[in-house]
Design a protein around this motif. Structure first.
Motif, PDB file in Angstrom:
ATOM      1  N   LYS A  56       0.834  -1.202   0.000  1.00  0.00           N
ATOM      2  CA  LYS A  56       0.000   0.000   0.000  1.00  0.00           C
ATOM      3  C   LYS A  56       0.871   1.256   0.000  1.00  0.00           C
ATOM      4  N   ILE A  57       1.902   1.267   0.817  1.00  0.00           N
ATOM      5  CA  ILE A  57       2.799   2.418   0.878  1.00  0.00           C
ATOM      6  C   ILE A  57       3.571   2.560  -0.425  1.00  0.00           C
ATOM      7  N   MET A  61       3.367   5.773  -3.022  1.00  0.00           N
ATOM      8  CA  MET A  61       4.545   6.557  -3.411  1.00  0.00           C
ATOM      9  C   MET A  61       4.689   6.578  -4.931  1.00  0.00           C
ATOM     10  N   GLY A  62       4.460   5.421  -5.567  1.00  0.00           N
ATOM     11  CA  GLY A  62       4.545   5.338  -7.025  1.00  0.00           C
ATOM     12  C   GLY A  62       3.528   6.222  -7.713  1.00  0.00           C
ATOM     13  N   LYS A  63       2.308   6.249  -7.180  1.00  0.00           N
ATOM     14  CA  LYS A  63       1.266   7.112  -7.759  1.00  0.00           C
ATOM     15  C   LYS A  63       1.634   8.582  -7.610  1.00  0.00           C
ATOM     16  N   ALA A  64       2.231   8.940  -6.485  1.00  0.00           N
ATOM     17  CA  ALA A  64       2.645  10.327  -6.276  1.00  0.00           C
ATOM     18  C   ALA A  64       3.732  10.710  -7.281  1.00  0.00           C
ATOM     19  N   ALA A  66       4.148   9.323 -10.218  1.00  0.00           N
ATOM     20  CA  ALA A  66       3.511   9.325 -11.539  1.00  0.00           C
ATOM     21  C   ALA A  66       2.797  10.648 -11.812  1.00  0.00           C
ATOM     22  N   ARG A  67       2.229  11.256 -10.774  1.00  0.00           N
ATOM     23  CA  ARG A  67       1.579  12.555 -10.956  1.00  0.00           C
ATOM     24  C   ARG A  67       2.566  13.627 -11.397  1.00  0.00           C
ATOM     25  N   HIS A  68       3.845  13.371 -11.187  1.00  0.00           N
ATOM     26  CA  HIS A  68       4.905  14.291 -11.598  1.00  0.00           C
ATOM     27  C   HIS A  68       5.664  13.748 -12.807  1.00  0.00           C
ATOM     28  N   ASN A  69       5.040  12.784 -13.492  1.00  0.00           N
ATOM     29  CA  ASN A  69       5.623  12.166 -14.694  1.00  0.00           C
ATOM     30  C   ASN A  69       6.994  11.542 -14.446  1.00  0.00           C
ATOM     31  N   ILE A  70       7.129  10.923 -13.300  1.00  0.00           N
ATOM     32  CA  ILE A  70       8.377  10.238 -12.956  1.00  0.00           C
ATOM     33  C   ILE A  70       8.084   8.750 -12.818  1.00  0.00           C
ATOM     34  N   LYS A  71       8.834   7.938 -13.541  1.00  0.00           N
ATOM     35  CA  LYS A  71       8.701   6.490 -13.415  1.00  0.00           C
ATOM     36  C   LYS A  71       9.410   6.061 -12.142  1.00  0.00           C
ATOM     37  N   SER A  72       8.810   5.108 -11.452  1.00  0.00           N
ATOM     38  CA  SER A  72       9.414   4.605 -10.224  1.00  0.00           C
ATOM     39  C   SER A  72       9.025   3.158 -10.022  1.00  0.00           C
ATOM     40  N   ARG A  73       9.660   2.535  -9.061  1.00  0.00           N
ATOM     41  CA  ARG A  73       9.290   1.177  -8.655  1.00  0.00           C
ATOM     42  C   ARG A  73       9.597   1.083  -7.165  1.00  0.00           C
ATOM     43  N   TYR A  74       8.923   0.161  -6.520  1.00  0.00           N
ATOM     44  CA  TYR A  74       9.207  -0.021  -5.104  1.00  0.00           C
ATOM     45  C   TYR A  74       9.668  -1.443  -4.846  1.00  0.00           C
ATOM     46  N   LEU A  75      10.516  -1.567  -3.847  1.00  0.00           N
ATOM     47  CA  LEU A  75      11.037  -2.857  -3.411  1.00  0.00           C
ATOM     48  C   LEU A  75      10.741  -3.007  -1.928  1.00  0.00           C
ATOM     49  N   VAL A  76      10.413  -4.225  -1.546  1.00  0.00           N
ATOM     50  CA  VAL A  76      10.145  -4.512  -0.127  1.00  0.00           C
ATOM     51  C   VAL A  76      11.297  -5.320   0.413  1.00  0.00           C
TER      52      VAL A  76
END
Length: 76
Positions: A56-57, A61-64, A66-76
């Motif tokens: 969820k976190i 963070m990824g959606k935030a 994306a709103r700035h047109n930045i690709k991201s990924r998260y790792l746990v």
């Protein structure tokens, strides 16, 4: 986890970082930091290994980003 020395200056170099920090906290993170010199942002939470909260976190963070047109990924 409210760094006043280096993080305010470094956050300016990461577009959308304020939104990402807010999204992580709203989703349940206890704290959020810029790791090293970036570009990694780390969210900290208290939970069991790989619980639903981690995804969820990460998604928030990824959606935030994306709103700035930045690709991201998260790792746990």
């Amino acid at each position: 986890m409210e760094d006043k020395l280096h993080q305010p200056h470094r956050k300016k170099l990461i577009p959308g970082s304020d939104d990402v920090f807010k999204a992580a906290r709203k989703a349940g993170a206890l704290g959020v930091i810029i790791s090293g010199s970036g570009p990694t942002i780390v969210a900290l939470l208290v939970t069991g290994h790989r619980s639903q909260a981690t995804g969820k976190i990460g998604r928030a963070m990824g959606k935030a980003f994306a709103r700035h047109n930045i690709k991201s990924r998260y790792l746990v």
